[in-house]
Design a protein around this motif. Structure first.
Motif, PDB file in Angstrom:
ATOM      1  N   PRO A 101       0.817  -1.228   0.000  1.00  0.00           N
ATOM      2  CA  PRO A 101       0.000   0.000   0.000  1.00  0.00           C
ATOM      3  C   PRO A 101       0.843   1.267   0.000  1.00  0.00           C
ATOM      4  N   LYS A 102       1.941   1.280   0.763  1.00  0.00           N
ATOM      5  CA  LYS A 102       2.786   2.484   0.820  1.00  0.00           C
ATOM      6  C   LYS A 102       3.398   2.817  -0.536  1.00  0.00           C
ATOM      7  N   ASP A 103       3.645   1.781  -1.378  1.00  0.00           N
ATOM      8  CA  ASP A 103       4.183   2.006  -2.715  1.00  0.00           C
ATOM      9  C   ASP A 103       3.207   2.751  -3.608  1.00  0.00           C
ATOM     10  N   LEU A 104       1.927   2.639  -3.284  1.00  0.00           N
ATOM     11  CA  LEU A 104       0.880   3.302  -4.059  1.00  0.00           C
ATOM     12  C   LEU A 104       0.414   4.595  -3.407  1.00  0.00           C
ATOM     13  N   GLY A 105       1.068   4.967  -2.316  1.00  0.00           N
ATOM     14  CA  GLY A 105       0.685   6.187  -1.611  1.00  0.00           C
ATOM     15  C   GLY A 105      -0.596   6.028  -0.809  1.00  0.00           C
ATOM     16  N   ILE A 106      -0.924   4.802  -0.446  1.00  0.00           N
ATOM     17  CA  ILE A 106      -2.147   4.550   0.317  1.00  0.00           C
ATOM     18  C   ILE A 106      -1.826   4.570   1.806  1.00  0.00           C
ATOM     19  N   ASN A 107      -2.646   5.297   2.531  1.00  0.00           N
ATOM     20  CA  ASN A 107      -2.486   5.406   3.978  1.00  0.00           C
ATOM     21  C   ASN A 107      -2.623   4.026   4.617  1.00  0.00           C
ATOM     22  N   LYS A 108      -1.791   3.760   5.615  1.00  0.00           N
ATOM     23  CA  LYS A 108      -1.755   2.470   6.279  1.00  0.00           C
ATOM     24  C   LYS A 108      -3.091   2.089   6.923  1.00  0.00           C
ATOM     25  N   GLU A 109      -3.810   3.058   7.435  1.00  0.00           N
ATOM     26  CA  GLU A 109      -5.072   2.771   8.105  1.00  0.00           C
ATOM     27  C   GLU A 109      -6.187   2.439   7.110  1.00  0.00           C
TER      28      GLU A 109
END
Length: 192
Positions: A101-109
């Motif tokens: 998710p972090k690779d796509l800029g998606i917030n962890k929550e």
């Protein structure tokens, strides 16, 4: 994950400690992509148009010594009957770790992944059952009726697609992991 081997032009699937000829696996009985022969030199795919006697096999030793160019320099065109990993290997794609998710800029929550399963074979069904067992408590499961998609009127087909798409949008909008899967029964058309 299954491992595949080709030994003296026979394609095998590793099953535990055994190598099973591909023709003896569930994949060979697939209604759309099935086959009867594990021999890669067989005439099956061309329905006898190209006889096995006119097909050449490239040995692993030739490829190891000279690479793909050694085979292609012989002035021949090649049709490769292979496993899915062949394409990335052939064109030199370096394997990457799965995208996070972090690779796509998606917030962890934030949650809400989409899983789509279309294959009906028993091995895929077993994987889906395991997914439901391990993640069923937080997974939104949506089943698409293959009968409605393939055998009913255009209007019923559109209704089924819209129904599942709307439910998936709601589920993903609520940050829920969502599984869309086809119904497990095999439905074949007139050409099969």
């Amino acid at each position: 994950m299954d491992a595949y081997y080709t030994i003296k032009d026979i394609h095998y699937v590793a099953d535990s400690d055994w190598l099973v000829p591909a023709e003896d696996t569930e994949f060979a009985r697939d209604a759309s992509f099935g086959y009867k022969s594990s021999n890669l030199l067989g005439e099956e795919k061309t329905r006898g148009r190209i006889p096995a006697s006119s097909v050449s096999s490239i040995s692993i030793n030739l490829l190891r010594k000279g690479g793909p160019d050694a085979a292609e320099l012989r002035g021949k065109s090649f049709l490769c009957r292979t496993a899915a990993s062949f394409v990335s290997t052939r064109i030199g794609i370096i394997p990457k770790a799965p995208i996070l998710p972090k690779d796509l800029g998606i917030n962890k929550e934030r949650k809400g992944g989409l899983i789509v399963v279309g294959s009906y074979v028993p091995k895929t069904t077993k994987l889906v059952e395991e997914l439901k067992l391990q993640c069923g408590h937080f997974l939104k499961k949506l089943e698409v009726s293959v009968d409605k998609l393939a055998m009913k009127s255009l209007e019923e087909r559109e209704e089924e697609i819209n129904r599942v798409a709307e439910m998936a949008n709601l589920s993903l909008g609520a940050c829920k992991d969502t599984l869309i899967m086809t119904s497990r029964e095999l439905i074949t058309g007139k050409s099969l």
